[in-house]
Every structure is written in C-alpha cells, then in structure tokens.
Motif scaffolding. Structure first.
Motif, PDB file in Angstrom:
ATOM      1  N   SER A  96      -2.921  -8.836   0.402  1.00  0.00           N
ATOM      2  CA  SER A  96      -1.911  -8.540  -0.682  1.00  0.00           C
ATOM      3  C   SER A  96      -2.398  -7.602  -1.475  1.00  0.00           C
ATOM      4  CB  SER A  96      -1.843  -9.936  -1.573  1.00  0.00           C
ATOM      5  OG  SER A  96      -0.931 -10.008  -2.336  1.00  0.00           O
ATOM      6  N   ILE A  97      -1.660  -7.324  -2.684  1.00  0.00           N
ATOM      7  CA  ILE A  97      -1.843  -6.052  -3.522  1.00  0.00           C
ATOM      8  C   ILE A  97      -3.205  -6.260  -4.257  1.00  0.00           C
ATOM      9  CG2 ILE A  97      -0.477  -7.158  -5.480  1.00  0.00           C
ATOM     10  CD1 ILE A  97       0.460  -4.331  -6.137  1.00  0.00           C
ATOM     11  N   ALA A  98      -4.217  -5.435  -4.215  1.00  0.00           N
ATOM     12  CA  ALA A  98      -5.433  -5.634  -4.965  1.00  0.00           C
ATOM     13  C   ALA A  98      -6.169  -6.537  -4.549  1.00  0.00           C
ATOM     14  CB  ALA A  98      -5.030  -5.647  -6.666  1.00  0.00           C
ATOM     15  N   THR A  99      -6.206  -6.772  -3.192  1.00  0.00           N
ATOM     16  CA  THR A  99      -7.211  -7.857  -2.501  1.00  0.00           C
ATOM     17  C   THR A  99      -8.351  -6.809  -1.867  1.00  0.00           C
ATOM     18  OG1 THR A  99      -5.902  -7.607  -0.474  1.00  0.00           O
ATOM     19  CG2 THR A  99      -5.501  -9.415  -2.042  1.00  0.00           C
ATOM     20  N   GLY A 100      -8.268  -5.430  -1.673  1.00  0.00           N
ATOM     21  CA  GLY A 100      -9.402  -4.667  -1.118  1.00  0.00           C
ATOM     22  C   GLY A 100      -9.132  -4.224   0.441  1.00  0.00           C
ATOM     23  N   LYS A 101      -7.559  -4.283   0.578  1.00  0.00           N
ATOM     24  CA  LYS A 101      -7.266  -3.732   2.025  1.00  0.00           C
ATOM     25  C   LYS A 101      -7.513  -2.372   2.075  1.00  0.00           C
ATOM     26  CE  LYS A 101      -2.871  -3.544   2.688  1.00  0.00           C
ATOM     27  NZ  LYS A 101      -2.794  -1.831   2.628  1.00  0.00           N
ATOM     28  N   SER A 102      -7.279  -1.284   1.188  1.00  0.00           N
ATOM     29  CA  SER A 102      -7.552   0.020   1.033  1.00  0.00           C
ATOM     30  C   SER A 102      -9.145   0.417   1.288  1.00  0.00           C
ATOM     31  CB  SER A 102      -6.902   0.519  -0.215  1.00  0.00           C
ATOM     32  OG  SER A 102      -5.627   0.557  -0.267  1.00  0.00           O
ATOM     33  N   THR A 103      -9.736  -0.461   0.383  1.00  0.00           N
ATOM     34  CA  THR A 103     -11.226  -0.235   0.531  1.00  0.00           C
ATOM     35  C   THR A 103     -11.713  -0.717   1.981  1.00  0.00           C
ATOM     36  OG1 THR A 103     -11.482  -0.949  -1.664  1.00  0.00           O
ATOM     37  CG2 THR A 103     -13.413  -1.098  -0.228  1.00  0.00           C
ATOM     38  N   VAL A 128      -7.270  -9.231   4.702  1.00  0.00           N
ATOM     39  CA  VAL A 128      -8.169  -9.023   3.410  1.00  0.00           C
ATOM     40  C   VAL A 128      -7.543  -9.772   2.309  1.00  0.00           C
ATOM     41  CG1 VAL A 128      -9.668  -7.520   2.031  1.00  0.00           C
ATOM     42  CG2 VAL A 128      -8.852  -6.705   4.403  1.00  0.00           C
ATOM     43  N   GLY A 129      -8.371 -10.825   1.995  1.00  0.00           N
ATOM     44  CA  GLY A 129      -7.987 -11.745   0.729  1.00  0.00           C
ATOM     45  C   GLY A 129      -8.894 -11.894  -0.400  1.00  0.00           C
ATOM     46  N   ARG A 164      -7.840  -6.421 -10.920  1.00  0.00           N
ATOM     47  CA  ARG A 164      -8.313  -5.168  -9.997  1.00  0.00           C
ATOM     48  C   ARG A 164      -7.027  -4.184 -10.227  1.00  0.00           C
ATOM     49  NH1 ARG A 164     -10.809  -8.208  -4.656  1.00  0.00           N
ATOM     50  NH2 ARG A 164     -12.700  -8.440  -5.387  1.00  0.00           N
ATOM     51  N   LEU A 165      -5.825  -4.705 -10.198  1.00  0.00           N
ATOM     52  CA  LEU A 165      -4.678  -3.977 -10.089  1.00  0.00           C
ATOM     53  C   LEU A 165      -4.555  -3.317 -11.380  1.00  0.00           C
ATOM     54  CD1 LEU A 165      -1.983  -3.365  -8.705  1.00  0.00           C
ATOM     55  CD2 LEU A 165      -1.058  -5.458  -9.628  1.00  0.00           C
ATOM     56  N   ARG A 166      -4.762  -3.787 -12.647  1.00  0.00           N
ATOM     57  CA  ARG A 166      -4.707  -3.190 -14.028  1.00  0.00           C
ATOM     58  C   ARG A 166      -5.661  -2.139 -14.097  1.00  0.00           C
ATOM     59  NH1 ARG A 166      -3.461  -6.369 -19.147  1.00  0.00           N
ATOM     60  NH2 ARG A 166      -2.715  -4.533 -19.760  1.00  0.00           N
ATOM     61  N   ALA A 167      -6.890  -2.352 -13.342  1.00  0.00           N
ATOM     62  CA  ALA A 167      -7.900  -1.474 -13.767  1.00  0.00           C
ATOM     63  C   ALA A 167      -7.639  -0.110 -12.517  1.00  0.00           C
ATOM     64  CB  ALA A 167      -9.420  -2.091 -12.961  1.00  0.00           C
ATOM     65  N   ARG A 168      -7.065  -0.546 -11.541  1.00  0.00           N
ATOM     66  CA  ARG A 168      -6.524   0.652 -10.798  1.00  0.00           C
ATOM     67  C   ARG A 168      -5.412   1.460 -11.237  1.00  0.00           C
ATOM     68  NH1 ARG A 168      -4.000  -1.099  -5.227  1.00  0.00           N
ATOM     69  NH2 ARG A 168      -2.213  -1.198  -6.307  1.00  0.00           N
ATOM     70  N   ASP A 169      -4.400   0.685 -11.808  1.00  0.00           N
ATOM     71  CA  ASP A 169      -3.184   1.160 -12.359  1.00  0.00           C
ATOM     72  C   ASP A 169      -3.193   0.895 -14.095  1.00  0.00           C
ATOM     73  OD1 ASP A 169      -2.645   1.839  -9.695  1.00  0.00           O
ATOM     74  OD2 ASP A 169      -1.401   0.330  -9.317  1.00  0.00           O
ATOM     75  N   ALA A 203       1.718  -6.223 -13.884  1.00  0.00           N
ATOM     76  CA  ALA A 203       0.939  -6.837 -12.784  1.00  0.00           C
ATOM     77  C   ALA A 203       0.981  -8.107 -12.146  1.00  0.00           C
ATOM     78  CB  ALA A 203      -0.723  -6.769 -13.333  1.00  0.00           C
ATOM     79  N   GLU A 204       1.315  -9.083 -13.192  1.00  0.00           N
ATOM     80  CA  GLU A 204       1.694 -10.410 -12.570  1.00  0.00           C
ATOM     81  C   GLU A 204       2.945 -10.441 -11.709  1.00  0.00           C
ATOM     82  OE1 GLU A 204       2.634 -14.798 -14.395  1.00  0.00           O
ATOM     83  OE2 GLU A 204       2.068 -13.203 -15.634  1.00  0.00           O
ATOM     84  N   ASN A 205       3.864  -9.590 -12.004  1.00  0.00           N
ATOM     85  CA  ASN A 205       5.021  -9.658 -11.097  1.00  0.00           C
ATOM     86  C   ASN A 205       4.986  -8.889  -9.804  1.00  0.00           C
ATOM     87  OD1 ASN A 205       7.072 -10.512 -13.038  1.00  0.00           O
ATOM     88  ND2 ASN A 205       7.548  -8.663 -14.097  1.00  0.00           N
ATOM     89  N   ARG A 206       4.011  -7.804  -9.731  1.00  0.00           N
ATOM     90  CA  ARG A 206       3.631  -7.344  -8.465  1.00  0.00           C
ATOM     91  C   ARG A 206       2.999  -8.276  -7.739  1.00  0.00           C
ATOM     92  NH1 ARG A 206       3.394  -0.856  -8.601  1.00  0.00           N
ATOM     93  NH2 ARG A 206       5.029  -0.316 -10.044  1.00  0.00           N
ATOM     94  N   VAL A 207       2.037  -8.979  -8.139  1.00  0.00           N
ATOM     95  CA  VAL A 207       1.416  -9.871  -7.454  1.00  0.00           C
ATOM     96  C   VAL A 207       2.076 -11.120  -6.941  1.00  0.00           C
ATOM     97  CG1 VAL A 207      -0.443 -11.844  -7.536  1.00  0.00           C
ATOM     98  CG2 VAL A 207      -0.898  -9.544  -8.416  1.00  0.00           C
ATOM     99  N   ARG A 208       3.055 -11.539  -7.836  1.00  0.00           N
ATOM    100  CA  ARG A 208       3.907 -12.483  -7.388  1.00  0.00           C
ATOM    101  C   ARG A 208       4.857 -11.956  -6.305  1.00  0.00           C
ATOM    102  NH1 ARG A 208       5.398 -16.238 -12.857  1.00  0.00           N
ATOM    103  NH2 ARG A 208       3.239 -17.295 -12.901  1.00  0.00           N
TER     104      ARG A 208
END
Length: 271
Positions: A9-16, A149-150, A160-165, A173-178
């Motif tokens: 999911s978004i900001a779980t570390g998949k790109s890493t 990756v979770g 993590r999402l707000r730190a990245r973007d 951030a909450e809308n994107r996660v949900r």
C-alpha cells in the motif's frame, strides 16, 4: 523466468524493496508500473489526451503552467491536482478514480507484457513486477510469487507519506491511505496463495531499513529455493516447456483466486 509480483500500500516501503532487489546481490530487473503509468500519459499520448478530455473541464489546474516543462505535444499533467481529484472515499472520487484507472491500466498492461518478453529472451532468472494494485488489476494471475510489503499501523504510513511528499496535508495523506486497499488484506491474500511453496510472501516494514533488508533476505532465500536459477535456463532453452509451465501457473493462480473470492463471499455472508 519467475515473475515476482511486488505490491503493498502507499508508503509501506514497496519502492525501497524494489530498489534493494534491483541492486547487488540480487540485481533482479524491475518492471515498475508507476514509471510505466507516467510514460503512457506523457503529452501527446492517447492516455494524456483522454485524461485532459475528461478531467480538464472540471480541474482548472490539471496542467502545469510552466513553460520550461512544456513540449510541442502539450503541458505535463499536474499530478498533485489530479491526485486531489481522485483520492478520497466519496462516490464522486471513487468514480473518477475508476475512470482514470480505465484510461491508464490497459496501456500499462501492454507495456508490462513487452518488458516481460524482453527479459525472458535475455535469459533472466526472475523479474520483479512492481504493481501497487497487483491483486485489484488481476496481474497476480501471471506471477509465480507475490511479495506484499506492509506495515501494521496506518499511522506509520501517513507519517512516512507526509515525510516523503511535503506538500500533502494531514487530510491529503489520510485520503490517500484510505483510498488504497487495506495492506493487511493484501497480506492475507498473499499468504492464501501458499507460504510453504513461497507463492505468497509477506515482508513487514515496521521499523528501519536494516530490519527490512533482513526480512527481504529471508524472503528471497525462500523464493530462490522454490524456483532455482537452473530451472529458468531450462525453460529458456525449451520454449514449449516454458509456455506449458506458464499456462499451468496461470491455471493454478486462477483456481486459487476463485477459492479466495469464495472464502471472502462466505465471510461476508456470515456478517
């Protein structure tokens, strides 16, 4: 060639994880659906024209107003503006998200198939298919292994999402996660494919990079044991066998997915 579906999911570390797998000692080719999604909506493409046609009239800032980024084909898409239009859980945003996916997904799928063929003829042992919506798009059906990756806590994702973007507000951030499927559900679905055969693997990324690398190392050892490199070479030198194995894998995955969907229907009926 083993197709390793990578999702989360978004900001779980998949790109890493994707970055680690593309580097030594793994050096596995990566087919990144996000990068392909950008490619298929570049100015001048059919995807770009469809997005501008549908979203443009009601999204005034859809295109970047920057002469330095403009081309003869048009102005690039303003991704944050488009994101605000589609992310959220209202019916309108869900509809717009479905329309955007309907524009992008078919074009991305075709690019993925071309990349898979390219890596197969080059004799690669495995390739990572990095797709955020792997299960939702049905691309898991062609994968020999799925890695999810979770993280256990959604608050970690939002931080993590707000730190990245940095441009995102807490609400954004909450809308994107949900807006994305629950990563715990993806983890359970991956494990349903079969953990002992490494057809489904979950890598939890709750702490730091060193812990993530260790968990990934263990996951890749399990995957390599279930699909050794010599097997990939055997399939390459005997294409009919390779096509037969691919067909069998598709049948197994399709049957497994039907069982999973039946299980979810039964659980929903009991509620």
């Amino acid at each position: 060639m083993l197709i390793i579906g990578l999702t989360g999911s978004i900001a779980t570390g998949k790109s890493t994880v994707s970055s680690i797998l593309s580097s030594p000692p793994y050096s596995v080719p990566i087919i990144d659906a996000d990068l392909l999604a950008r490619k298929v909506v570049e100015p001048g493409t059919a995807g770009y024209k469809a997005i501008v046609s549908y979203f443009g009239p009601n999204t005034p800032d859809l295109l970047l107003d920057d002469p330095s980024t403009s081309t003869s084909q048009g102005q690039p898409l303003n991704r944050p503006a488009l994101g605000r239009r589609i992310f959220g859980d209202t019916e309108e945003r869900k509809r717009d998200r479905q329309i955007l996916n309907g524009i992008i997904h078919p074009a991305v799928r075709w690019e993925i198939y071309k990349a898979l063929i390219y890596n197969y003829v080059r004799g690669k042992w495995a390739v990572v298919l990095d797709v955020p919506l792997l299960f939702e798009s049905g691309m898991d059906l062609i994968c020999g292994t799925v890695v999810v990756v979770g993280v256990h806590d959604p608050a970690v994702q939002m931080a993590r999402l707000r730190a990245r973007d940095a441009h995102l507000t807490a609400e954004d951030a909450e809308n994107r996660v949900r807006s994305q499927s629950d990563v715990h559900g993806k983890a359970v679905q991956a494990e349903f494919r079969g953990t002992t055969s490494a057809r489904g693997v979950v890598v939890w990324n709750d702490t730091d990079r060193s812990e993530l690398e260790l968990a990934l190392k263990q996951a890749m050892e399990s995957i390599s044991a279930s699909s050794p490199r010599w097997w990939a070479w055997a399939l390459l030198v005997a294409p009919p066998v390779g096509f037969g194995v691919a067909a069998w894998n598709l049948i197994v995955n399709f049957a497994t997915k039907r069982e999973w969907e039946k299980k979810k229907r039964e659980e929903k009926a009991r509620l």
